[in-house]
Design an enzyme around this catalytic site. Structure first.
Site, short mmCIF file in Angstrom:
data_model
loop_
_atom_site.label_atom_id
_atom_site.label_comp_id
_atom_site.label_asym_id
_atom_site.label_seq_id
_atom_site.Cartn_x
_atom_site.Cartn_y
_atom_site.Cartn_z
N ASP A 238 -3.36 21.23 -12.53
CA ASP A 238 -4.20 20.14 -13.25
C ASP A 238 -3.57 20.05 -14.68
O ASP A 238 -4.04 21.01 -15.40
CB ASP A 238 -5.61 19.82 -13.22
CG ASP A 238 -5.93 18.80 -13.83
OD1 ASP A 238 -5.28 17.91 -14.59
OD2 ASP A 238 -7.16 18.37 -13.74
N LYS B 224 -5.11 9.70 -18.67
CA LYS B 224 -5.34 10.07 -19.98
C LYS B 224 -4.00 10.08 -20.80
O LYS B 224 -3.64 8.82 -21.12
CB LYS B 224 -5.62 11.46 -19.69
CG LYS B 224 -6.82 11.63 -18.76
CD LYS B 224 -8.07 10.94 -19.04
CE LYS B 224 -9.22 11.54 -18.47
NZ LYS B 224 -9.09 11.35 -16.91
N ARG C 250 0.90 -1.34 -0.02
CA ARG C 250 0.02 -0.03 0.15
C ARG C 250 0.87 1.29 -0.01
O ARG C 250 0.62 2.29 -0.76
CB ARG C 250 -0.76 0.10 1.32
CG ARG C 250 -1.78 1.15 1.37
CD ARG C 250 -2.75 1.34 2.59
NE ARG C 250 -1.79 1.78 3.78
CZ ARG C 250 -1.73 0.99 4.72
NH1 ARG C 250 -2.13 -0.06 5.15
NH2 ARG C 250 -0.69 1.38 5.67
N TYR D 240 -13.02 20.67 -14.63
CA TYR D 240 -13.47 19.26 -14.90
C TYR D 240 -14.77 18.99 -13.89
O TYR D 240 -14.56 19.26 -12.98
CB TYR D 240 -12.37 18.17 -14.58
CG TYR D 240 -12.65 16.75 -14.57
CD1 TYR D 240 -13.71 16.34 -15.58
CD2 TYR D 240 -12.32 15.96 -13.41
CE1 TYR D 240 -14.00 14.82 -15.26
CE2 TYR D 240 -12.84 14.77 -13.37
CZ TYR D 240 -13.52 14.11 -14.22
OH TYR D 240 -13.86 12.83 -14.16
#
Length: 380
Positions: free
Chosen positions: A170, A195, A46, A98
């Site tokens: 971003d 993306k 993790r 977004y």
């Protein structure tokens, strides 16, 4: 080291046990310790995994930062940044954003007492009007999703630094190939790795890249404690995808330019949003801070209501009607009912996200096939 070389080699060395050139998929959750606390830098996956660590080093190199953190999605990366804040803190962000970011800001973190200001940031000096003693973060996209607003990163960074406010950018639409916000003064660079970085529509991931060691330690604590970290297979897929990022981005930009020019003169098209046009707002800023203008384009279907717009969007053969962007395949999206459906209609429309707006993620197919597909769909 130049960008193409970093994309292929950064963070990656031959596997010490086998000599494998490609970073192995370390499909393990835990690691042997010689004695309690005596390990080789890995305890539990993790927190840290060798495949993910190689990816994070590569991501940092692409954005010219010291540190990289990979998350299980772009929203998980955004969530980690918001968890730096406390009740009473304020955030300045854009009015064209977004839909997932808008949703997590207004529906999740606003209920914990964090205040968000949604501002037209095409003029960066508007930021100053909203800064006060409670302002802790400025969060921007550029180009924005979906109307391709261009925000002057260096100008906003100067204001942020003068007021001791963090600036997060971003950078998903541009990718590190076209734009490096850290070099323009940003404190944190965020990506939906799903993306362009992944590039093949087969993985969901997010990332944060930064330089400040103390800030990195705070974010790593959140990253490890909350556990929104990706597995080794996803990390391997993104490492593989990044190796062709520079080649793919060149093709996205070339095809994007041709399609934007085609749409600009088409009789069935109203507005075209693409930062490469000289009349696009802040085009000169885009020229200054980007290396090219990318493959993301939005346009309105002239004099169309929702029914006609849906018909056009559903008529493509090469473009796929789908969420997301940045893959090798071309996609068409209807923001008002898909990616931005969580934003109230009035708020959407004020930012230009109207019912007749369509967003293209231009892929790397043959340009003649893409143009023919557009021509056929727009004839309806």
């Amino acid at each position: 080291m130049k960008f193409a070389t970093k994309a292929i080699h950064a963070g990656q060395e031959p596997d010490p046990s086998t000599g494998a050139v490609m970073t192995p998929i370390y499909q393990t959750s835990t690691y042997w310790q010689k004695s309690p606390g005596e390990h080789q830098g890995f305890e539990y996956s993790r927190g840290t995994n060798p495949t993910r660590r190689a990816l994070e080093s590569c991501l940092a190199a692409l954005e010219n930062t010291t540190y990289g953190l990979a998350f299980s999605s772009g929203m998980a990366a955004t969530d980690a940044v918001m968890k730096l804040l406390r009740a009473g803190d304020e955030v300045i962000t854009g009015n064209d954003l977004y839909g997932g970011s808008y949703r997590i800001f207004t529906k999740i973190f606003a209920q914990y007492g964090i205040k968000f200001h949604f501002v037209d940031l095409s003029d960066p000096h508007r930021v100053q009007d909203y800064i006060n003693d409670n302002t802790k973060l400025i969060w921007i996209e550029t180009p924005t999703n979906p109307t391709m607003q261009i925000i002057d990163i260096a100008a906003v960074a100067a204001i942020a630094k003068a007021n001791k406010v963090l600036l997060a950018v971003d950078n998903t639409f541009a990718s590190p190939y076209l734009q490096n916000p850290k070099d323009l003064g940003a404190d944190i660079v965020m990506h939906s790795v799903t993306k362009y970085l992944g590039g093949h529509s087969d993985v969901v991931m997010g990332a944060l890249m930064l330089d400040d060691e103390d800030l990195y330690k705070r974010l790593w604590f959140i990253y490890n404690s909350c556990g929104a970290t990706p597995g080794p297979m996803d990390s391997f897929l993104v490492l593989r995808g990044i190796k062709t990022l520079h080649l793919r981005m060149k093709a996205h930009c070339e095809n994007g330019r041709r399609i934007a020019q085609f749409l600009k003169t088409h009789p069935q098209v109203g507005k075209v949003y693409w930062p490469g046009f000289e009349d696009h707002p802040n085009h000169e800023v885009a020229k200054k801070q980007m290396r090219d203008f990318g493959g993301m384009i939005s346009f309105t279907v002239k004099d169309a209501g929702l029914e006609k717009t849906f018909k056009v969007a559903s008529s493509f053969k090469v473009f796929s009607l789908a969420e997301s962007l940045g893959g090798v395949e071309s996609l068409i999206n209807h923001p008002a009912t898909m990616t931005h459906a969580s934003i109230p209609k009035e708020t959407r429309e004020q930012a230009g996200v109207t019912d007749n707006l369509l967003r293209l993620s231009v892929g790397v197919e043959d340009i003649d096939d893409l143009l023919e597909d557009l021509e056929t769909a727009l004839k309806l």
